[in-house]
Design an enzyme around this catalytic site. Sequence first.
Site, PDB file in Angstrom:
ATOM      1  N   GLY A 184       0.640  -4.887   0.895  1.00 49.24           N
ATOM      2  CA  GLY A 184      -0.559  -4.941   0.055  1.00 49.24           C
ATOM      3  C   GLY A 184      -0.307  -5.611  -1.292  1.00 49.24           C
ATOM      4  O   GLY A 184      -1.233  -6.136  -1.899  1.00 49.24           O
ATOM      5  N   GLU A 195       4.749  -4.916   7.172  1.00 47.70           N
ATOM      6  CA  GLU A 195       4.029  -3.799   7.797  1.00 47.70           C
ATOM      7  C   GLU A 195       4.472  -3.539   9.229  1.00 47.70           C
ATOM      8  O   GLU A 195       4.404  -2.412   9.720  1.00 47.70           O
ATOM      9  CB  GLU A 195       2.513  -4.071   7.781  1.00 47.70           C
ATOM     10  CG  GLU A 195       1.878  -4.010   6.405  1.00 47.70           C
ATOM     11  CD  GLU A 195       1.873  -5.339   5.660  1.00 47.70           C
ATOM     12  OE1 GLU A 195       2.662  -6.247   6.019  1.00 47.70           O
ATOM     13  OE2 GLU A 195       1.087  -5.469   4.710  1.00 47.70           O
ATOM     14  N   ALA A 202       0.866  -1.175   0.000  1.00 49.04           N
ATOM     15  CA  ALA A 202       0.000   0.000   0.000  1.00 49.04           C
ATOM     16  C   ALA A 202       0.903   1.226   0.000  1.00 49.04           C
ATOM     17  O   ALA A 202       2.073   1.145   0.396  1.00 49.04           O
ATOM     18  CB  ALA A 202      -0.893  -0.023   1.231  1.00 49.04           C
ATOM     19  N   GLU A 237      -0.670  -9.195  -0.586  1.00 47.27           N
ATOM     20  CA  GLU A 237      -2.101  -9.427  -0.304  1.00 47.27           C
ATOM     21  C   GLU A 237      -2.923  -9.404  -1.597  1.00 47.27           C
ATOM     22  O   GLU A 237      -3.849 -10.196  -1.758  1.00 47.27           O
ATOM     23  CB  GLU A 237      -2.593  -8.356   0.675  1.00 47.27           C
ATOM     24  CG  GLU A 237      -1.932  -8.508   2.041  1.00 47.27           C
ATOM     25  CD  GLU A 237      -2.194  -7.325   2.964  1.00 47.27           C
ATOM     26  OE1 GLU A 237      -1.766  -6.196   2.628  1.00 47.27           O
ATOM     27  OE2 GLU A 237      -2.827  -7.521   4.004  1.00 47.27           O
TER      28      GLU A 237
HETATM   29  N1  CAA Z   1       4.620   3.229  -0.697  1.00 45.09           N
HETATM   30  C1  CAA Z   1       4.994   4.377  -1.242  1.00 45.09           C
HETATM   31  N2  CAA Z   1       6.155   4.520  -1.944  1.00 45.09           N
HETATM   32  C2  CAA Z   1       6.927   3.428  -2.073  1.00 45.09           C
HETATM   33  C3  CAA Z   1       6.580   2.192  -1.529  1.00 45.09           C
HETATM   34  C4  CAA Z   1       5.352   2.093  -0.819  1.00 45.09           C
HETATM   35  N3  CAA Z   1       4.896   0.946  -0.297  1.00 45.09           N
HETATM   36  N4  CAA Z   1       7.554   1.290  -1.825  1.00 45.09           N
HETATM   37  C5  CAA Z   1       8.466   1.950  -2.547  1.00 45.09           C
HETATM   38  N5  CAA Z   1       8.099   3.237  -2.704  1.00 45.09           N
HETATM   39  C6  CAA Z   1       8.820   4.308  -3.405  1.00 45.09           C
HETATM   40  C7  CAA Z   1      10.007   4.775  -2.620  1.00 45.09           C
HETATM   41  O1  CAA Z   1       9.642   5.714  -1.640  1.00 45.09           O
HETATM   42  C8  CAA Z   1      10.864   5.363  -3.720  1.00 45.09           C
HETATM   43  O2  CAA Z   1      10.354   6.625  -4.055  1.00 45.09           O
HETATM   44  P1  CAA Z   1      11.310   7.943  -3.933  1.00 45.09           P
HETATM   45  O3  CAA Z   1      12.432   7.681  -4.914  1.00 45.09           O
HETATM   46  O4  CAA Z   1      10.413   9.067  -4.338  1.00 45.09           O
HETATM   47  O5  CAA Z   1      11.768   7.988  -2.526  1.00 45.09           O
HETATM   48  C9  CAA Z   1      10.579   4.453  -4.907  1.00 45.09           C
HETATM   49  O6  CAA Z   1       9.364   3.796  -4.607  1.00 45.09           O
HETATM   50  C10 CAA Z   1      11.653   3.382  -5.106  1.00 45.09           C
HETATM   51  O7  CAA Z   1      11.804   2.698  -3.883  1.00 45.09           O
HETATM   52  P2  CAA Z   1      13.241   2.485  -3.168  1.00 45.09           P
HETATM   53  O8  CAA Z   1      14.150   3.610  -3.507  1.00 45.09           O
HETATM   54  O9  CAA Z   1      12.972   2.230  -1.726  1.00 45.09           O
HETATM   55  O10 CAA Z   1      13.716   1.177  -3.914  1.00 45.09           O
HETATM   56  P3  CAA Z   1      14.745   0.065  -3.361  1.00 45.09           P
HETATM   57  O11 CAA Z   1      15.043  -0.804  -4.524  1.00 45.09           O
HETATM   58  O12 CAA Z   1      15.852   0.715  -2.633  1.00 45.09           O
HETATM   59  O13 CAA Z   1      13.892  -0.768  -2.264  1.00 45.09           O
HETATM   60  C11 CAA Z   1      11.939  -1.924  -1.409  1.00 45.09           C
HETATM   61  C12 CAA Z   1      12.791  -1.550  -2.658  1.00 45.09           C
HETATM   62  C13 CAA Z   1      12.731  -2.873  -0.517  1.00 45.09           C
HETATM   63  C14 CAA Z   1      10.702  -2.626  -1.937  1.00 45.09           C
HETATM   64  C15 CAA Z   1      11.574  -0.631  -0.635  1.00 45.09           C
HETATM   65  O14 CAA Z   1      11.031   0.312  -1.543  1.00 45.09           O
HETATM   66  C16 CAA Z   1      10.568  -0.850   0.459  1.00 45.09           C
HETATM   67  O15 CAA Z   1      10.899  -1.346   1.511  1.00 45.09           O
HETATM   68  N6  CAA Z   1       9.300  -0.443   0.213  1.00 45.09           N
HETATM   69  C17 CAA Z   1       8.247  -0.512   1.218  1.00 45.09           C
HETATM   70  C18 CAA Z   1       7.759  -1.927   1.413  1.00 45.09           C
HETATM   71  C19 CAA Z   1       6.687  -1.952   2.482  1.00 45.09           C
HETATM   72  O16 CAA Z   1       6.912  -1.619   3.627  1.00 45.09           O
HETATM   73  N7  CAA Z   1       5.472  -2.368   2.085  1.00 45.09           N
HETATM   74  C20 CAA Z   1       4.329  -2.424   2.991  1.00 45.09           C
HETATM   75  C21 CAA Z   1       3.504  -1.184   2.846  1.00 45.09           C
HETATM   76  S1  CAA Z   1       2.255  -1.034   4.070  1.00 45.09           S
HETATM   77  C22 CAA Z   1       0.984  -2.001   3.536  1.00 45.09           C
HETATM   78  O17 CAA Z   1       1.029  -2.612   2.480  1.00 45.09           O
HETATM   79  C23 CAA Z   1      -0.211  -2.046   4.459  1.00 45.09           C
HETATM   80  C24 CAA Z   1      -1.218  -3.086   4.157  1.00 45.09           C
HETATM   81  O18 CAA Z   1      -1.057  -4.265   4.399  1.00 45.09           O
HETATM   82  C25 CAA Z   1      -2.480  -2.688   3.637  1.00 45.09           C
END
Ligand code: CAA
Length: 257
Positions: A108, A131, A65, A111
């Site tokens: 998400g 998360e 998400a 999911e």
């Molecule tokens: N939401 C918003 N933006 C996101 C994102 C997310 N879930 N995942 C990645 N992005 C964005 C980053 O912020 C980045 O944008 P900027 O350059 O503007 O900062 C861009 O995508 C590229 O991401 P990274 O630079 O972080 O890429 P990476 O290759 O270094 O890392 C990754 C990849 C390990 C997937 C890392 O992006 C990450 O950890 N993302 C978040 C994963 C996460 O925590 N997901 C769970 C979300 S909460 C949820 O889903 C709740 C639910 O159950 C409903």
Amino acid sequence: MAYETILVETRGNVGLITLNRPEALNALNNQLLDELIEAVGTFDADPAIGCIVLTGSEKAFAAGADIKEMQPKSYMDVFKEDLFTKADRIAETRTPLIAAVSGYALGGGCELAMMCDFILAGDNAKFGQPEINLGVMPGIGGTQRLTRLVGKSKAMEMCLTGRMMNAEEAERAGLVSRIVPKGELLEEAMKAASAIADKSLPIAMMTKETVNRAYETTLSEGVRFERRVFHSMFATHDQKEGMTAFTEKREPKFKDE
Ligand code: CAA
């Protein structure tokens, strides 16, 4: 509807939806979810579409998400908008739905893949429910679907530590149906989708509904449901055609009736 966060195309009798927010690794923001629900619903309502494939980019199916969109929200905001409840509509799709997962399927994203009927994984796929690192837990069905798919011990570890699973572990655990080389993922998914779409659509829908019943009810009730639906198939044209074609040693011509 003109879509901005997804790409939608029809290939023969298969509908293909590609998540397309590369700048955010296909994070599921409100707009993307709305567009996805609309596109899946449109294919689902189209009798010419016998299967739907949902995919992302090579780097990310979806990284979860959209954290930046959620970050400022209060409890009252998410309660009043009933955050993510609308995503349940994906799981209510009647047409078979395949997730073709390359790269990250996190939060998400994992999911969403689990709401599909099965997951084909590229050999670079990574699944996780991270998360807990954000001070929350899965909120689009992950605590329930992951547990049913891989069992309590692994689901609990994934949700409590946020650790990612690679494609091999996901296949061993039963999360994905099979792994294919990442360069062949879409081709394999389309092949599977075409094979499904060439069958009788109502029979495929009834089969899907019956398999899904296994997650909702007891064994004896599930078997009873199966038997009733199985018997009802003998009222269809396509049962007559399928069995007649076998006895006549020819390919069946299903009419979706
Ligand atoms: N939401 C918003 N933006 C996101 C994102 C997310 N879930 N995942 C990645 N992005 C964005 C980053 O912020 C980045 O944008 P900027 O350059 O503007 O900062 C861009 O995508 C590229 O991401 P990274 O630079 O972080 O890429 P990476 O290759 O270094 O890392 C990754 C990849 C390990 C997937 C890392 O992006 C990450 O950890 N993302 C978040 C994963 C996460 O925590 N997901 C769970 C979300 S909460 C949820 O889903 C709740 C639910 O159950 C409903």
